[in-house]
Design a protein around this motif. Structure first.
Motif, mmCIF file in Angstrom:
data_model
loop_
_atom_site.group_PDB
_atom_site.id
_atom_site.type_symbol
_atom_site.label_atom_id
_atom_site.label_comp_id
_atom_site.label_asym_id
_atom_site.label_seq_id
_atom_site.Cartn_x
_atom_site.Cartn_y
_atom_site.Cartn_z
ATOM 1 N N MET A 132 0.991 -1.087 0.021
ATOM 2 C CA MET A 132 0.070 0.011 -0.067
ATOM 3 C C MET A 132 0.932 1.470 -0.079
ATOM 4 S SD MET A 132 -3.152 0.800 2.732
ATOM 5 C CE MET A 132 -3.752 -0.796 2.308
ATOM 6 N N THR A 133 0.561 2.235 -0.830
ATOM 7 C CA THR A 133 1.531 3.487 -0.727
ATOM 8 C C THR A 133 0.857 4.615 0.026
ATOM 9 O OG1 THR A 133 0.152 4.072 -2.886
ATOM 10 C CG2 THR A 133 2.382 2.703 -3.042
ATOM 11 N N ALA A 134 1.531 5.612 0.345
ATOM 12 C CA ALA A 134 0.908 6.661 0.789
ATOM 13 C C ALA A 134 0.082 7.588 0.226
ATOM 14 C CB ALA A 134 2.456 7.570 1.388
ATOM 15 N N ARG A 135 -0.980 7.951 1.034
ATOM 16 C CA ARG A 135 -2.142 8.754 0.320
ATOM 17 C C ARG A 135 -2.676 9.619 1.154
ATOM 18 N NH1 ARG A 135 -7.234 6.680 1.885
ATOM 19 N NH2 ARG A 135 -7.208 4.519 2.832
ATOM 20 N N LEU A 136 -3.354 10.679 0.595
ATOM 21 C CA LEU A 136 -4.169 11.531 1.499
ATOM 22 C C LEU A 136 -5.555 10.826 2.145
ATOM 23 C CD1 LEU A 136 -4.456 14.807 -0.868
ATOM 24 C CD2 LEU A 136 -3.139 14.337 1.063
ATOM 25 N N ILE A 137 -5.719 10.956 3.328
ATOM 26 C CA ILE A 137 -6.607 10.508 4.116
ATOM 27 C C ILE A 137 -7.386 11.445 4.411
ATOM 28 C CG2 ILE A 137 -7.194 9.040 6.019
ATOM 29 C CD1 ILE A 137 -4.470 7.811 5.653
ATOM 30 N N GLN A 138 -8.905 11.491 4.129
ATOM 31 C CA GLN A 138 -9.945 12.590 4.519
ATOM 32 C C GLN A 138 -11.004 11.929 5.338
ATOM 33 O OE1 GLN A 138 -9.307 15.655 3.881
ATOM 34 N NE2 GLN A 138 -7.449 15.111 2.714
ATOM 35 N N PRO A 139 -11.509 12.902 6.392
ATOM 36 C CA PRO A 139 -12.593 12.309 7.147
ATOM 37 C C PRO A 139 -14.141 12.109 6.499
ATOM 38 C CG PRO A 139 -12.075 14.612 7.830
ATOM 39 C CD PRO A 139 -11.176 14.271 6.618
ATOM 40 N N THR A 140 -14.248 10.980 5.746
ATOM 41 C CA THR A 140 -15.692 10.929 5.166
ATOM 42 C C THR A 140 -16.239 9.683 6.057
ATOM 43 O OG1 THR A 140 -14.683 9.341 3.855
ATOM 44 C CG2 THR A 140 -14.632 11.249 2.892
ATOM 45 N N GLY A 141 -17.442 9.721 6.225
ATOM 46 C CA GLY A 141 -18.595 8.802 6.831
ATOM 47 C C GLY A 141 -20.019 9.250 7.077
ATOM 48 N N ARG A 142 -20.826 8.817 7.822
ATOM 49 C CA ARG A 142 -21.840 9.007 8.036
ATOM 50 C C ARG A 142 -22.260 9.403 9.422
ATOM 51 N NH1 ARG A 142 -22.896 4.221 4.928
ATOM 52 N NH2 ARG A 142 -23.201 2.885 6.931
ATOM 53 N N GLY A 143 -22.953 10.488 9.706
ATOM 54 C CA GLY A 143 -23.040 10.623 11.207
ATOM 55 C C GLY A 143 -21.751 10.927 12.094
ATOM 56 N N SER A 181 -2.689 17.760 4.607
ATOM 57 C CA SER A 181 -2.393 17.799 3.196
ATOM 58 C C SER A 181 -1.272 16.944 2.757
ATOM 59 C CB SER A 181 -2.178 19.488 3.069
ATOM 60 O OG SER A 181 -0.920 19.740 3.549
ATOM 61 N N ARG A 182 -0.733 16.184 3.555
ATOM 62 C CA ARG A 182 0.373 15.393 3.149
ATOM 63 C C ARG A 182 0.041 13.946 3.195
ATOM 64 N NH1 ARG A 182 4.466 12.694 5.988
ATOM 65 N NH2 ARG A 182 3.787 13.243 7.913
ATOM 66 N N PRO A 183 0.493 13.536 2.068
ATOM 67 C CA PRO A 183 0.283 11.646 1.927
ATOM 68 C C PRO A 183 0.847 11.056 3.169
ATOM 69 C CG PRO A 183 0.687 12.361 -0.277
ATOM 70 C CD PRO A 183 1.267 13.796 0.883
ATOM 71 N N CYS A 184 -0.123 10.097 3.531
ATOM 72 C CA CYS A 184 0.390 9.312 4.646
ATOM 73 C C CYS A 184 0.239 7.875 4.483
ATOM 74 C CB CYS A 184 -0.773 9.701 5.911
ATOM 75 S SG CYS A 184 -0.321 8.596 7.346
ATOM 76 N N GLU A 185 0.951 6.968 4.847
ATOM 77 C CA GLU A 185 1.006 5.605 4.961
ATOM 78 C C GLU A 185 0.086 4.961 5.756
ATOM 79 O OE1 GLU A 185 1.098 2.413 3.801
ATOM 80 O OE2 GLU A 185 2.850 3.216 2.549
ATOM 81 N N PRO A 186 -0.682 4.172 5.296
ATOM 82 C CA PRO A 186 -1.890 3.603 6.177
ATOM 83 C C PRO A 186 -1.447 1.912 6.438
ATOM 84 C CG PRO A 186 -2.938 3.578 4.134
ATOM 85 C CD PRO A 186 -1.401 4.303 3.992
ATOM 86 N N ASP A 187 -0.713 1.576 5.835
ATOM 87 C CA ASP A 187 -0.169 -0.021 5.855
ATOM 88 C C ASP A 187 0.770 -0.194 6.866
ATOM 89 O OD1 ASP A 187 -0.253 -2.458 5.544
ATOM 90 O OD2 ASP A 187 0.902 -2.469 3.653
ATOM 91 N N LEU A 188 0.487 -0.316 8.165
ATOM 92 C CA LEU A 188 1.416 -0.161 9.110
ATOM 93 C C LEU A 188 1.198 -1.451 9.857
ATOM 94 C CD1 LEU A 188 1.203 3.299 10.817
ATOM 95 C CD2 LEU A 188 3.060 2.500 9.158
ATOM 96 N N PRO A 189 2.270 -2.284 10.133
ATOM 97 C CA PRO A 189 1.866 -3.484 10.893
ATOM 98 C C PRO A 189 1.484 -3.250 12.475
ATOM 99 C CG PRO A 189 4.374 -2.892 10.778
ATOM 100 C CD PRO A 189 3.603 -1.890 10.260
ATOM 101 N N TRP A 190 1.053 -4.253 12.849
ATOM 102 C CA TRP A 190 0.832 -4.699 14.284
ATOM 103 C C TRP A 190 1.964 -4.750 14.928
ATOM 104 C CZ3 TRP A 190 -3.793 -3.903 16.723
ATOM 105 C CH2 TRP A 190 -3.932 -4.254 18.175
ATOM 106 N N PRO A 191 2.155 -4.043 16.292
ATOM 107 C CA PRO A 191 3.455 -4.116 17.033
ATOM 108 C C PRO A 191 3.805 -5.494 17.406
ATOM 109 C CG PRO A 191 1.594 -3.311 18.427
ATOM 110 C CD PRO A 191 0.769 -3.466 16.751
ATOM 111 N N ALA A 192 5.162 -5.724 17.132
ATOM 112 C CA ALA A 192 5.552 -7.092 17.477
ATOM 113 C C ALA A 192 5.484 -7.651 18.968
ATOM 114 C CB ALA A 192 7.169 -7.222 17.089
ATOM 115 N N SER A 193 5.171 -8.608 19.315
ATOM 116 C CA SER A 193 5.438 -9.177 20.733
ATOM 117 C C SER A 193 6.659 -9.207 21.266
ATOM 118 C CB SER A 193 4.389 -10.252 21.008
ATOM 119 O OG SER A 193 5.038 -11.305 19.968
#
Length: 400
Positions: free
Chosen positions: A1-12, A388-400
């Motif tokens: 997954m590549t970095a992208r702009l993430i905006q607050p969209t949704g319902r209610g 306004s800056r692209p952000c990387e959303p594909d971050l792994p769960w923290p290692a145990s």
């Protein structure tokens, strides 16, 4: 997954995506407001299991435990990983940040992603505790869930947020797409007996009891062990939906469970308590009809006098560790909500509730604050984050 702009969209009050950097910043900002306490005995770090560690009061309890007392142990939550289509849940990113906080604090805290109600999850977590710590000192139970599969029968029970006995009409706060607040009157039908019983099965104390029982059967309960389930009472303005409704029935069961657990733990020098927390904007609380209006009005009355989940969690840990005396009521419940239920505060909120209309709500309630707090639950509107800056959303769960 590549970095992208993430905006607050949704319902209610529900947003579809979360902002990783905003979620991380919330956790680091929380920790920055905590002063560490040095253990007077210079002994080992306490070991805790926090169930529901990724959101709301559970997150605040985990962060306060790490930053104030250097607590180690296990955090358990149930979050969705990022996909090609959606970011991970906000709790996914908050957990990554909390794990980083623990590592920087030198605290051995491991996070498990799984269904707290499932026996397989219990076994996995208990195996981890046994191997790494040999036992625990504290169990914080902070679970708000829409459903639970009974591990014995396999039946899936659904929780509902409804009054008991009669229909309830109340005001609710809504926001137009442009952010304008308005009030609407809604009618909430009464729950059936089955719906009430199902809600108790999901949100009551049965699963909490099973966790403590499982810990005891494995010999993982240390002398002086304390377990606390987080609860809420709230105002008379919301009581028909909450305290006198289906969720209230579940909370009463939680309190009865505390008494049963206390009897079971007494031989270990242990104790079981419920902690009645004050009102806050959480992902769980936004689902309660009328609660958005109530909390906005409460903020309008108190301003910064509202005590955040973090402030209340610091108070809770101070009381549990003996740094401060326990503040309990006649039923033995820890009371962290006295600031909210102060008579003068409730009188002022009630007056504003009665006067509130779509035309007056902007002057009576902190509606902009509430809207911003909802967005912050997903990592948006957090100061210091460049959206306004692209952000990387594909971050792994923290290692145990």
């Amino acid at each position: 997954m590549t970095a992208r702009l993430i905006q607050p969209t949704g319902r209610g009050f529900l947003l579809f995506d979360s902002h990783p950097e905003g979620c991380a910043r919330i956790v680091t900002d929380m920790a920055a407001h905590i002063s560490p306490v040095t253990r007077p005995d210079g002994g080992e770090r306490p070991v805790a299991l926090v169930i529901g560690s990724s959101a709301g009061y559970g997150l605040a309890a985990a962060v306060a435990a790490i930053a104030r007392y250097g607590v180690q142990g296990v955090g358990l939550c149930f979050e969705r990983a990022p996909t090609e289509r959606r970011t991970g849940t906000a709790g996914w990113y908050r957990t990554i940040a909390t794990a980083t906080l623990a590592k920087e604090a030198g605290s051995d805290l491991t996070f498990v992603n799984g269904d707290a109600f499932a026996d397989a999850t219990k076994e996995s977590v208990l195996d981890l505790i046994a191997k790494r710590f040999g036992g625990i000192d504290y169990l914080i139970y902070s679970v708000a869930a829409p459903r639970r599969a009974d591990p014995v029968t396999g039946t899936v029970h659904q929780s509902v947020i409804q009054p008991i006995g009669a229909e309830h009409v109340t005001k609710t706060l809504e926001f137009d797409p442009d952010g304008t607040s308005r009030l609407r009157e809604i009618s909430v039908p009464p729950a059936t007996d089955k719906e009430t019983a199902d809600t108790v099965k999901v949100m009551g104390g049965e699963d909490w009891f099973r966790w403590v029982e499982a810990l005891g059967s494995r010999g993982l309960v240390r002398p002086g062990f304390t377990t606390v389930a987080l609860s809420y009472i709230g105002s008379h303005l919301t009581s028909a939906i909450y305290r006198l409704g289906t969720i209230g029935a579940a909370k009463l069961h939680l309190e009865d469970t505390a008494a049963a657990l206390g009897d079971m733990l007494r031989g270990h020098g242990g104790r079981a308590l419920t902690s009645v927390n004050g009102a806050a904007v959480t992902q769980a609380s936004t689902a309660i009809p009328g609660n958005a209006l109530y909390v906005s009005l409460l903020r309008g009355v108190l301003g910064d006098g509202m005590r955040s989940p973090l402030q209340q969690s610091i108070d809770l840990w101070d009381q549990l560790t003996g740094t401060a005396p326990l503040d309990t009521d006649e039923r033995g419940r820890i009371r962290l909500d006295r600031w909210e239920l102060d008579d003068q505060v409730q009188e002022s909120v009630t007056e504003r509730w009665k006067a509130a209309t779509s035309d007056t709500i902007g002057t009576l309630a902190a509606t902009d604050w509430f809207r911003d707090e909802v967005r912050r639950l997903y990592g948006f509107d957090v100061p210091g984050v460049d959206y306004s800056r692209p952000c990387e959303p594909d971050l792994p769960w923290p290692a145990s």
